[in-house]
Write a protein that holds these residues in place. Structure first.
Motif, PDB file in Angstrom:
ATOM      1  N   VAL A 270     128.579   5.924   8.915  1.00 51.51           N
ATOM      2  CA  VAL A 270     127.168   6.449   8.249  1.00 51.51           C
ATOM      3  C   VAL A 270     126.497   4.947   8.076  1.00 51.51           C
ATOM      4  O   VAL A 270     126.979   4.008   7.645  1.00 51.51           O
ATOM      5  CB  VAL A 270     127.578   6.790   6.758  1.00 51.51           C
ATOM      6  N   ILE A 271     125.166   5.095   8.680  1.00 53.31           N
ATOM      7  CA  ILE A 271     124.434   3.917   8.395  1.00 53.31           C
ATOM      8  C   ILE A 271     123.197   4.007   7.326  1.00 53.31           C
ATOM      9  O   ILE A 271     122.495   5.102   7.625  1.00 53.31           O
ATOM     10  CB  ILE A 271     123.663   3.581   9.976  1.00 53.31           C
ATOM     11  N   GLY A 272     123.140   3.252   6.523  1.00 54.81           N
ATOM     12  CA  GLY A 272     122.016   3.368   5.369  1.00 54.81           C
ATOM     13  C   GLY A 272     121.102   2.120   5.559  1.00 54.81           C
ATOM     14  O   GLY A 272     121.316   1.052   6.459  1.00 54.81           O
ATOM     15  N   GLY A 273     120.082   2.179   4.747  1.00 57.46           N
ATOM     16  CA  GLY A 273     119.078   0.825   4.991  1.00 57.46           C
ATOM     17  C   GLY A 273     117.873   1.223   5.848  1.00 57.46           C
ATOM     18  O   GLY A 273     117.736   2.184   6.512  1.00 57.46           O
ATOM     19  N   ARG A 274     116.939   0.308   5.631  1.00 58.60           N
ATOM     20  CA  ARG A 274     115.688   0.462   6.403  1.00 58.60           C
ATOM     21  C   ARG A 274     115.530   0.400   7.811  1.00 58.60           C
ATOM     22  O   ARG A 274     114.724   1.198   8.457  1.00 58.60           O
ATOM     23  CB  ARG A 274     114.943  -0.591   5.666  1.00 58.60           C
ATOM     24  N   PHE A 275     116.794   0.079   8.475  1.00 57.72           N
ATOM     25  CA  PHE A 275     116.687  -0.075   9.783  1.00 57.72           C
ATOM     26  C   PHE A 275     117.699   0.944  10.509  1.00 57.72           C
ATOM     27  O   PHE A 275     117.961   0.926  11.653  1.00 57.72           O
ATOM     28  CB  PHE A 275     117.360  -1.538  10.402  1.00 57.72           C
ATOM     29  N   ALA A 276     118.198   1.847   9.799  1.00 57.88           N
ATOM     30  CA  ALA A 276     119.298   2.843  10.252  1.00 57.88           C
ATOM     31  C   ALA A 276     118.753   3.616  11.410  1.00 57.88           C
ATOM     32  O   ALA A 276     119.435   3.732  12.418  1.00 57.88           O
ATOM     33  CB  ALA A 276     119.612   3.699   9.174  1.00 57.88           C
ATOM     34  N   ASP A 277     117.551   4.098  11.435  1.00 63.23           N
ATOM     35  CA  ASP A 277     117.084   4.917  12.473  1.00 63.23           C
ATOM     36  C   ASP A 277     116.979   4.057  13.787  1.00 63.23           C
ATOM     37  O   ASP A 277     116.952   4.950  14.803  1.00 63.23           O
ATOM     38  CB  ASP A 277     115.709   5.454  12.002  1.00 63.23           C
ATOM     39  N   LEU A 278     116.713   3.063  13.739  1.00 67.24           N
ATOM     40  CA  LEU A 278     116.577   2.206  14.782  1.00 67.24           C
ATOM     41  C   LEU A 278     117.767   1.898  15.418  1.00 67.24           C
ATOM     42  O   LEU A 278     118.027   1.610  16.745  1.00 67.24           O
ATOM     43  CB  LEU A 278     115.801   0.903  14.708  1.00 67.24           C
ATOM     44  N   LEU A 279     118.826   1.828  14.732  1.00 65.37           N
ATOM     45  CA  LEU A 279     120.114   1.439  15.189  1.00 65.37           C
ATOM     46  C   LEU A 279     121.103   2.595  15.706  1.00 65.37           C
ATOM     47  O   LEU A 279     122.028   2.304  16.181  1.00 65.37           O
ATOM     48  CB  LEU A 279     120.929   0.370  14.225  1.00 65.37           C
ATOM     49  N   ILE A 280     120.780   3.746  15.166  1.00 65.56           N
ATOM     50  CA  ILE A 280     121.722   4.728  15.376  1.00 65.56           C
ATOM     51  C   ILE A 280     121.870   5.193  16.763  1.00 65.56           C
ATOM     52  O   ILE A 280     123.450   5.391  17.134  1.00 65.56           O
ATOM     53  CB  ILE A 280     121.347   5.903  14.315  1.00 65.56           C
ATOM     54  N   GLY A 281     121.108   5.347  17.798  1.00 66.53           N
ATOM     55  CA  GLY A 281     120.985   5.748  18.853  1.00 66.53           C
ATOM     56  C   GLY A 281     121.851   4.665  19.656  1.00 66.53           C
ATOM     57  O   GLY A 281     122.904   5.157  20.247  1.00 66.53           O
ATOM     58  N   PRO A 282     121.540   3.435  19.932  1.00 68.16           N
ATOM     59  CA  PRO A 282     122.328   2.495  20.327  1.00 68.16           C
ATOM     60  C   PRO A 282     123.915   2.299  20.137  1.00 68.16           C
ATOM     61  O   PRO A 282     124.772   2.203  20.689  1.00 68.16           O
ATOM     62  CB  PRO A 282     121.564   1.245  20.244  1.00 68.16           C
ATOM     63  N   LEU A 283     123.987   2.324  18.683  1.00 62.82           N
ATOM     64  CA  LEU A 283     125.476   2.451  18.059  1.00 62.82           C
ATOM     65  C   LEU A 283     126.247   3.818  18.791  1.00 62.82           C
ATOM     66  O   LEU A 283     127.488   3.564  18.948  1.00 62.82           O
ATOM     67  CB  LEU A 283     125.459   2.525  16.759  1.00 62.82           C
ATOM     68  N   ARG A 284     125.527   4.724  18.529  1.00 66.02           N
ATOM     69  CA  ARG A 284     126.355   5.845  19.318  1.00 66.02           C
ATOM     70  C   ARG A 284     126.876   5.494  20.637  1.00 66.02           C
ATOM     71  O   ARG A 284     127.799   6.029  20.816  1.00 66.02           O
ATOM     72  CB  ARG A 284     125.593   7.296  19.048  1.00 66.02           C
ATOM     73  N   ALA A 285     125.832   5.222  21.463  1.00 67.35           N
ATOM     74  CA  ALA A 285     125.972   5.014  22.861  1.00 67.35           C
ATOM     75  C   ALA A 285     127.394   3.886  23.101  1.00 67.35           C
ATOM     76  O   ALA A 285     128.269   4.005  23.813  1.00 67.35           O
ATOM     77  CB  ALA A 285     125.006   4.437  23.536  1.00 67.35           C
ATOM     78  N   GLU A 286     127.352   3.026  22.023  1.00 72.30           N
ATOM     79  CA  GLU A 286     128.344   1.872  22.307  1.00 72.30           C
ATOM     80  C   GLU A 286     129.617   2.490  21.957  1.00 72.30           C
ATOM     81  O   GLU A 286     130.503   2.067  22.601  1.00 72.30           O
ATOM     82  CB  GLU A 286     127.737   0.789  21.163  1.00 72.30           C
ATOM     83  N   LEU A 287     129.716   3.006  20.771  1.00 70.90           N
ATOM     84  CA  LEU A 287     130.883   3.736  20.272  1.00 70.90           C
ATOM     85  C   LEU A 287     131.440   4.809  21.385  1.00 70.90           C
ATOM     86  O   LEU A 287     132.660   4.698  21.504  1.00 70.90           O
ATOM     87  CB  LEU A 287     130.734   4.533  18.876  1.00 70.90           C
ATOM     88  N   ALA A 288     130.663   5.384  22.076  1.00 67.92           N
ATOM     89  CA  ALA A 288     131.120   6.609  23.114  1.00 67.92           C
ATOM     90  C   ALA A 288     131.651   5.782  24.070  1.00 67.92           C
ATOM     91  O   ALA A 288     132.691   6.347  24.935  1.00 67.92           O
ATOM     92  CB  ALA A 288     129.838   7.216  23.472  1.00 67.92           C
ATOM     93  N   ARG A 289     131.230   4.550  24.573  1.00 72.05           N
ATOM     94  CA  ARG A 289     131.664   3.689  25.793  1.00 72.05           C
ATOM     95  C   ARG A 289     133.149   3.021  25.399  1.00 72.05           C
ATOM     96  O   ARG A 289     133.800   3.118  26.258  1.00 72.05           O
ATOM     97  CB  ARG A 289     130.759   2.619  25.964  1.00 72.05           C
ATOM     98  N   LEU A 290     133.234   2.384  24.100  1.00 77.13           N
ATOM     99  CA  LEU A 290     134.431   1.912  23.767  1.00 77.13           C
ATOM    100  C   LEU A 290     135.469   2.394  23.004  1.00 77.13           C
ATOM    101  O   LEU A 290     136.747   2.064  23.201  1.00 77.13           O
ATOM    102  CB  LEU A 290     134.057   0.662  22.520  1.00 77.13           C
ATOM    103  N   CYS A 291     135.216   3.498  22.417  1.00 79.24           N
ATOM    104  CA  CYS A 291     136.123   4.185  21.492  1.00 79.24           C
ATOM    105  C   CYS A 291     137.082   5.283  22.362  1.00 79.24           C
ATOM    106  O   CYS A 291     136.331   6.076  23.057  1.00 79.24           O
ATOM    107  CB  CYS A 291     135.615   4.801  20.188  1.00 79.24           C
ATOM    108  N   PRO A 292     138.330   5.262  22.302  1.00 79.59           N
ATOM    109  CA  PRO A 292     139.206   6.283  22.828  1.00 79.59           C
ATOM    110  C   PRO A 292     139.138   7.703  22.729  1.00 79.59           C
ATOM    111  O   PRO A 292     139.344   8.778  23.083  1.00 79.59           O
ATOM    112  CB  PRO A 292     140.690   5.896  22.655  1.00 79.59           C
ATOM    113  N   PHE A 293     138.315   8.000  21.229  1.00 82.62           N
ATOM    114  CA  PHE A 293     138.187   9.314  20.524  1.00 82.62           C
ATOM    115  C   PHE A 293     136.782   9.296  20.110  1.00 82.62           C
ATOM    116  O   PHE A 293     136.211   8.465  19.684  1.00 82.62           O
ATOM    117  CB  PHE A 293     139.216   9.396  19.257  1.00 82.62           C
ATOM    118  N   PRO A 294     136.330  10.461  20.178  1.00 81.51           N
ATOM    119  CA  PRO A 294     134.749  10.448  19.497  1.00 81.51           C
ATOM    120  C   PRO A 294     134.700  10.169  18.092  1.00 81.51           C
ATOM    121  O   PRO A 294     135.611  10.393  17.089  1.00 81.51           O
ATOM    122  CB  PRO A 294     134.556  11.956  19.715  1.00 81.51           C
TER     123      PRO A 294
END
Length: 330
Positions: A270-294
């Motif tokens: 969960v991302i909170g704070g003023r920059f959450a909306d800017l960071l959520i998309g790239p973070l989703r892509a990074e986690l999909a690339r690196l994590c063995p489970f969703p």
């Protein structure tokens, strides 16, 4: 917790009281038969306990509504917990605001007060504003049982062990500062950790057990929920690794969050704070690339109330333990 009059002081009696009260706390209202079944306590004992809890103001018998169909014979008794039997308060003392929420014993917010502050404000002046906000919020409530406080820095046993982001904050005893001469208890915690509690209670992390919460604003800090419980660490400093003078760049943020997710095998970020909306998309892509489970990634649902709401949850948890663990009913 006040004593119940005329009761059996045995442990069984105490456990029965806790079972009846918890059953009513977790339901809107119950008939006597439903309460007997839910609490697994005998009918005569339930009636006696309900009467004693009524004398304490914690439980009330529900009258039949004037427009309700009249049953044949004697109507079934119905009981409900009284949320207004007490209140808790959650106070955020932050770099940019002081915010206090007052809630009833079910956690529903019934009062609030807020004031702006600045990071440069001295400790005495910041505390003066916080005290005023607290008074404004709780002034109409005479039965506040516990006050929870959320603030910056490492907080342990009611004290700010390390708080170098606010002038004069390190070493501050919040429990004494806000509890001296008051009838209520005072608990304190780190603001990001309390935001994590709030998200699990009323926000995007509700129902999830293993959660990474990241606050991305002027600084970045972390909260961890592991096995459904807040993880604060040995010194209360879990998650403080990201404090800096300015927000880390987006790529660094993604790498650090991904490393944390992989370390604890989180199911949700969960991302909170003023920059959450800017960071959520790239973070989703990074986690999909690196994590063995969703891994789900969501933005906070709580806005500026998250810290104070987490402080409310902290306070309410203490009240619930006092009500349900072993009541003093002798």
């Amino acid at each position: 917790m006040a004593r119940l009059s005329g009761g059996d002081p045995s442990l069984l009696r105490r456990l029965n009281v806790a079972a009846v009260l918890r059953s009513l706390y977790e339901a809107e209202e119950l008939t006597l038969a439903e309460l007997v079944k839910a609490s697994e306590v005998s009918r005569p004992t339930v009636e006696e306990i309900a009467a004693d809890l009524g004398d304490l103001g914690l439980v009330e018998e529900v009258p039949l509504a004037p427009d309700a169909p009249r049953p044949v014979g004697r109507p079934a008794k119905r009981y409900r917990f009284r949320p207004g039997a007490g209140h808790v308060a959650g106070l955020e003392v932050g770099a940019h605001k002081a915010l206090c929420l007052v809630a009833d014993l079910r956690g529903d917010v019934v009062g609030r007060a807020r004031a702006d502050v600045t990071p440069e404000l001295s400790a005495p002046e910041r505390l003066r504003v916080a005290h005023q906000v607290l008074r404004d919020a709780v002034g109409g409530f005479v039965n506040v049982r516990v006050l929870g406080i959320g603030t910056l820095g490492v907080v342990a046993e009611g004290k700010v062990v390390l708080g170098d982001r606010l002038p004069g904050w390190t070493g501050l005893d919040l429990a004494s500062e806000f509890g001296s001469g008051r009838a209520y208890r005072v608990l304190a915690g780190n603001e990001t950790q309390l935001s994590t509690l709030a998200e699990h209670w009323r926000g995007a992390a509700h129902g999830a057990d293993d959660v990474v919460y990241a606050r991305a604003g002027r600084t970045v800090a972390l909260g961890l929920l592991l096995g459904g419980k807040l993880h604060t660490g040995h010194h209360g400093a879990a998650g403080e690794i990201f404090e800096a003078e300015a927000i880390v760049d987006a790529s660094d943020f993604r790498v650090r969050i991904a490393a944390t997710v992989l370390t604890v095998d989180a199911q949700l970020v969960v991302i909170g704070g003023r920059f959450a909306d800017l960071l959520i998309g790239p973070l989703r892509a990074e986690l999909a690339r690196l994590c063995p489970f969703p891994v789900r990634v969501e933005t906070s649902m709580l806005g500026e109330d998250s810290v104070a709401l987490g402080a409310v949850r902290l306070a309410l948890s203490r009240v619930e333990r006092e009500m349900f663990t072993v009541l003093d009913v002798a």
